[in-house]
Design a protein around this motif. Structure first.
Motif, PDB file in Angstrom:
ATOM      1  N   PRO A 165      -4.093   1.694  -0.443  1.00  0.00           N
ATOM      2  CA  PRO A 165      -3.170   2.835  -0.451  1.00  0.00           C
ATOM      3  C   PRO A 165      -3.885   4.153  -0.182  1.00  0.00           C
ATOM      4  CG  PRO A 165      -3.623   2.112  -2.697  1.00  0.00           C
ATOM      5  CD  PRO A 165      -4.315   1.133  -1.792  1.00  0.00           C
ATOM      6  N   SER A 217       0.827  -1.202   0.000  1.00  0.00           N
ATOM      7  CA  SER A 217       0.000   0.000   0.000  1.00  0.00           C
ATOM      8  C   SER A 217       0.862   1.253   0.000  1.00  0.00           C
ATOM      9  CB  SER A 217      -0.924   0.000   1.222  1.00  0.00           C
ATOM     10  OG  SER A 217      -1.855  -1.066   1.162  1.00  0.00           O
ATOM     11  N   TYR A 219       4.559   5.844  -4.607  1.00  0.00           N
ATOM     12  CA  TYR A 219       5.267   5.645  -5.874  1.00  0.00           C
ATOM     13  C   TYR A 219       4.338   4.993  -6.907  1.00  0.00           C
ATOM     14  CZ  TYR A 219       8.731   6.157  -2.217  1.00  0.00           C
ATOM     15  OH  TYR A 219       9.426   6.605  -1.118  1.00  0.00           O
ATOM     16  N   PRO A 220       3.223   5.666  -7.237  1.00  0.00           N
ATOM     17  CA  PRO A 220       2.210   5.029  -8.099  1.00  0.00           C
ATOM     18  C   PRO A 220       2.718   4.703  -9.499  1.00  0.00           C
ATOM     19  CG  PRO A 220       1.761   7.374  -7.821  1.00  0.00           C
ATOM     20  CD  PRO A 220       2.844   7.037  -6.854  1.00  0.00           C
ATOM     21  N   ASP A 221       3.766   5.372  -9.944  1.00  0.00           N
ATOM     22  CA  ASP A 221       4.280   5.106 -11.289  1.00  0.00           C
ATOM     23  C   ASP A 221       5.252   3.923 -11.331  1.00  0.00           C
ATOM     24  OD1 ASP A 221       2.840   7.265 -12.301  1.00  0.00           O
ATOM     25  OD2 ASP A 221       4.465   8.685 -11.907  1.00  0.00           O
ATOM     26  N   ARG A 268      -2.839   8.068   1.284  1.00  0.00           N
ATOM     27  CA  ARG A 268      -1.803   8.962   1.755  1.00  0.00           C
ATOM     28  C   ARG A 268      -2.122   9.508   3.147  1.00  0.00           C
ATOM     29  NH1 ARG A 268       2.320  11.848  -0.578  1.00  0.00           N
ATOM     30  NH2 ARG A 268       2.441   9.944  -1.787  1.00  0.00           N
ATOM     31  N   LYS A 319       6.347   0.358 -11.548  1.00  0.00           N
ATOM     32  CA  LYS A 319       5.797  -0.915 -12.030  1.00  0.00           C
ATOM     33  C   LYS A 319       6.873  -1.982 -11.849  1.00  0.00           C
ATOM     34  CE  LYS A 319       2.204   1.420 -13.380  1.00  0.00           C
ATOM     35  NZ  LYS A 319       0.982   1.411 -12.548  1.00  0.00           N
ATOM     36  N   LEU A 346       2.253   1.786  -3.545  1.00  0.00           N
ATOM     37  CA  LEU A 346       1.243   2.287  -4.475  1.00  0.00           C
ATOM     38  C   LEU A 346       0.817   3.710  -4.129  1.00  0.00           C
ATOM     39  CD1 LEU A 346      -0.934  -0.940  -4.791  1.00  0.00           C
ATOM     40  CD2 LEU A 346       0.641   0.001  -6.487  1.00  0.00           C
ATOM     41  N   ASP A 347       0.914   4.068  -2.873  1.00  0.00           N
ATOM     42  CA  ASP A 347       0.560   5.409  -2.424  1.00  0.00           C
ATOM     43  C   ASP A 347       1.645   6.417  -2.808  1.00  0.00           C
ATOM     44  OD1 ASP A 347      -0.011   7.728  -1.028  1.00  0.00           O
ATOM     45  OD2 ASP A 347       0.006   6.815   0.944  1.00  0.00           O
TER      46      ASP A 347
END
Length: 395
Positions: free
Chosen positions: A367, A188, A194-196, A369, A198, A191-192
């Motif tokens: 996720p 989580s 560092y959403p970019d 913030r 992959k 993804l919160d």
């Protein structure tokens, strides 16, 4: 996708309790909850209303650290009772589950062998591996035999014991029977913040039996997942456990301070509740190893238990210190006073790209913030329901 767990409790290789064993587990779990609900508040009052005034009079000022009140508090008979009971229910649970594993060891061995016969992942052990002394010197968390002891050829007992104990002891705190809340929390956080990202290759340092590692596999199904740990019986069991849950994880027996993976070979390097079982020197080495293993733009995430001492009242400081003094977690108190930002900077991570704070623990991927706090939760929930986290991006 992970396969569903079987109809019985947990998964195919988890030890199963008969009626009497389950009743004993539930008894000690209930005793733990009763102690927390009824005795913890009284012990807190004893410290605040009796011990602190006495120590303040002797010092000529109000005590600000648990070390200043520990001796006086431990001289109190009620606190001695609290200490004894808090250790007793935990130790009895360890031994009760160990006896249950004795009863079904051969059956478990058949299940373990069945699930690793055609593996999705892999297991690589090191017969001549030498574990660091901070692991071998004690039975961590008072677990009989700790993580390294083999009791039979191709032994998995330590892993089975840890799995059943943690799913019971932390039943209401860390994600239910899978005990995978830490892994969901790490995922989580990624993804919160560092959403970019992959990630194609992920490394879980100090993976134990892979509880958090399996959660990472579910969160990032396209990634290759690797896990390293020092304990061969933990890894044998963890490999079978992951296979039973349908997770393709590549386990290897290694020291998280100095793995044999190539420089820049991972997109995400993480750990969950590992640092409090390592020395201060080892923690710094693990951060440096994380930096070495990450490709440029890769992400490091480490989460652990201790709240910062400066964010806690005296009784909560004492409760954390109890882990070090009595519960065979000798580095817990030191970690709670260590500046994680400075450790990250010394390892090569830039301060402006590093986040350090409390992350609310989750039971499933979630996720948010607003669940991250740098000074502790505004309602004071720094001990229960959150993890202390450090993450950064490699330049």
């Amino acid at each position: 996708m992970l396969r569903n767990a079987p109809d019985h409790y947990g998964h195919a290789v988890m030890p199963q309790a008969n009626h009497d064993e389950q009743a004993l587990e539930d008894h000690f779990l209930a005793l733990r909850e009763w102690t927390a609900r009824n005795l913890d508040p009284l012990d807190r009052r004893l410290l605040d209303e009796v011990v602190v005034p006495e120590v303040a009079e002797a010092l000529g000022r109000a005590p600000g650290k648990s070390s200043e009140v520990r001796r006086a508090l431990e001289a109190e008979p009620f606190h001695q009772y609290w200490l004894t009971l808090t250790l007793a229910y935990q130790d009895r649970m360890w031994h009760a589950i160990d006896e249950s594993i004795d009863r079904q060891y051969d059956t478990l061995a058949e299940e373990v062998n069945k699930h690793v016969a055609a593996p999705l992942g892999s297991l690589r052990l090191a017969p001549d591996f030498v574990a660091p002394r901070y692991i071998t010197a004690i039975d961590n968390h008072r677990m009989p035999g700790s993580y390294m002891v083999d009791t039979a050829e191709d032994d998995f007992r330590a892993g089975a014991l840890y799995d059943r104990f943690s799913s019971t002891y932390l039943r209401n705190f860390n994600g239910g029977w899978k005990n995978d809340g830490r892994g969901h929390t790490v995922a989580s956080h990624v993804l919160d913040f560092y959403p970019d990202l992959k990630p194609k290759r992920i490394l879980d340092l100090g993976c134990s039996i892979g509880q958090s590692t399996v959660a990472l596999a579910a969160a990032f199904p396209e990634a290759e997942i690797y896990g390293v740990d020092v304990g061969a019986p933990m890894l044998r069991y963890g490999h079978a456990r992951a296979e039973a849950l349908g997770a393709a994880i590549h386990f290897s027996q290694q020291n998280a301070e100095c793995t044999d993976f190539s420089d820049g070979s991972f997109d995400l390097v993480c750990s969950a509740a590992v640092l409090h079982e390592t020395s201060t020197k080892a923690m710094r080495a693990i951060f440096k190893e994380s930096h070495r293993l990450l490709r440029p733009g890769g992400v490091m995430v480490h989460v652990d238990v201790p709240a910062r001492h400066e964010h806690l009242g005296l009784w909560d400081q004492m409760r954390l210190d109890w882990e070090s003094h009595y519960n065979n977690e000798p580095f817990m108190t030191v970690l709670a006073r260590t500046d994680w930002m400075e450790v990250a900077k010394a390892a090569g991570f830039a301060e402006e790209k590093t986040a350090v704070g409390y992350r609310r623990g989750v039971r499933e991927l979630d996720p948010k913030r607003e669940d991250f706090f740098t000074k502790g939760h505004p309602e004071g929930r720094t001990m229960l329901g959150s993890w202390y986290a450090c993450s950064s991006v490699k330049d």
